[in-house]
Design a protein around this motif. Sequence first.
Motif, mmCIF file in Angstrom:
data_model
loop_
_atom_site.group_PDB
_atom_site.id
_atom_site.type_symbol
_atom_site.label_atom_id
_atom_site.label_comp_id
_atom_site.label_asym_id
_atom_site.label_seq_id
_atom_site.Cartn_x
_atom_site.Cartn_y
_atom_site.Cartn_z
ATOM 1 N N TRP A 91 -0.576 2.634 -4.994
ATOM 2 C CA TRP A 91 -1.253 1.504 -4.356
ATOM 3 C C TRP A 91 -2.187 1.978 -3.248
ATOM 4 N N LEU A 93 -4.407 0.060 0.185
ATOM 5 C CA LEU A 93 -4.812 -1.103 0.983
ATOM 6 C C LEU A 93 -6.139 -0.764 1.642
ATOM 7 N N GLY A 142 -3.490 4.947 1.333
ATOM 8 C CA GLY A 142 -3.000 5.203 -0.006
ATOM 9 C C GLY A 142 -1.517 5.527 -0.015
ATOM 10 N N VAL A 143 -0.840 5.032 -1.043
ATOM 11 C CA VAL A 143 0.591 5.258 -1.203
ATOM 12 C C VAL A 143 0.834 5.873 -2.571
#
Lengths: 318, 318
Positions: A91, A93, A142-143
């Motif tokens: 994911w 954001l 970022g993950v």
Amino acid sequence: MSGTVTDLGEVQTIRRMLARLDPPVHPLTLPVGGDCAVGPLPPGEWDVALASDPVIQGVHFEWGSPPAGVGHKALGRVLSDLAAVGAKPLWALVNIVARPDQSVAWLEAFYDGLNRLARRHQCDLIGGDLARGADFQAHVFGVGITPKATALTRASARPGDVLFVTGELGGSRQGRQFRFEPRVAEGQWLRAQAGHSAAIDLSDGLATDVRHVLAASGVGARLRIHDLPVAAAAAKCGDDRPPWVHALTDGEDFELLFGVRPAQAATLAAAWRQVFQTPLWAIGELTDQPGQLEIQTAPAARWEIVSFTGFDHYATHA
Amino acid sequence: MSGTVTDLGEVQTIRRMLARLDPPVHPLTLPVGGDCAVGPLPPGEWDVALASDPVIQGVHFEWGSPPAGVGHKALGRVLSDLAAVGAKPLWALVNIVARPDQSVAWLEAFYDGLNRLARRHQCDLIGGDLARGADFQAHVFGVGITPKATALTRASARPGDVLFVTGELGGSRQGRQFRFEPRVAEGQWLRAQAGHSAAIDLSDGLATDVRHVLAASGVGARLRIHDLPVAAAAAKCGDDRPPWVHALTDGEDFELLFGVRPAQAATLAAAWRQVFQTPLWAIGELTDQPGQLEIQTAPAARWEIVSFTGFDHYATHA
């Protein structure tokens, strides 16, 4: 005809940006739009990898740059960080800061650039914020995940390791900064190979970033300049520095630099070429001289110790 | 005497900021300073909760605001988002954008504010970025966890639920915006209680945020204005609007608003008061009129349907 963010308002602008996104590959437990995005991890034992990078008008791009390219760069910087530890992106954001007279069409094109790269690397854009400010900025978080205790680090290099670099180097300002491909699949593959040692992504230039590995691992390096994959663009920078200096110092290559134990280097390079189109180059070796960077400019030339200074956001540039 | 970021340079400025931080409570697999921070999750099955919020000079604070308070607000906004889903905070990353003439002492005080709040809520500050820009901005990215499939949502309210709010409302601009306490422990506790329904944190003002719950859950709400916990500061805003209007509309209260099934409301409120000093107030009920917000301004007064518009970053404010 809604031209600017002020014409459209915050809520409608956000809707217009979100409309550019593909449906998620890693569906959320709680959808976009709430206080948090909440997502499940796949089965297994994972470490979480986290990275954040900005793109700021006047610093990371100039007004007049292609908006889709700026979006590409914004997410690409973070994906390159995840690649450097061998993480699988899940994911991202995005906090957007935009002027009141920001064109919505520009933002849509920016999001198209984000979305195209996100799709290719299966990284869902799942949240963020839109706020007012004096110039355009995008802060991307970022993950990713790596199997527990397997992340690539900068600290695991040893003297004798063969030093590899991917792709090509130099001349990023000639346009490649807006279309580089973060080495996401390559980083994950490398993490699973026998013999890999330290890894880093090249954001500030090879000469600077290799020093981070040297510092973290307590080793030195010898680079064969004649083996560097110098980009054609590095010869078109319009100054009198040789292309190889651009390859060493331009930055924003977003290639991977990594070490491999000497006994596994040939096997790993051969296996790489079976899997990836991405070029892989052996450009030198690590030494037992902590922090020392040596270069050889031609095959028979003597080794010279060099010092380069890295990019400093607050240094005065000529 | 290093006054500004330019005097000190990027690397030394980052060192000075990191020096303000406590050691981590949730140690990392890969430390701060590499491409990514990589951290292990505790044993168990978790969902990951992700939130990102900016504080921007001229928008979320004015120059002259206390720097530690700005740091507090920057992290507090994100912790409040994590609280709203009942997540336990683990890590936060901070992207700082600062002018070349930014005072380093100001940045250190900002980090002190971040660090104090982070310590209280056991959220480690583990990474980020420092870059040059036209005004000060901090973009904070928070990572928390909730036991799998237990996160609080905005969508689970039902008609008849009792509506509760924590703390006090209104007058945030009188200083509380820089010292509010995000309801992190309360959110996690609520998540584990029988009878809880929808939850949200109050960032844009009760009148706006309750509508997010109404929209997500497909219900209406009746608010008893005479039961609102109006902050003393809401009477000191220097305009002629009654304090309760400030309590409904000022925003940046960062309190929790949540529903509880009617059969469990009294029990939950009594249990709350055993555990927390934080005040808890029953302020109304949810109805079966989707999207409709009604208020009663005095115990015997008739219910009035109201419409308020929320804060829009790009609306023209008087």
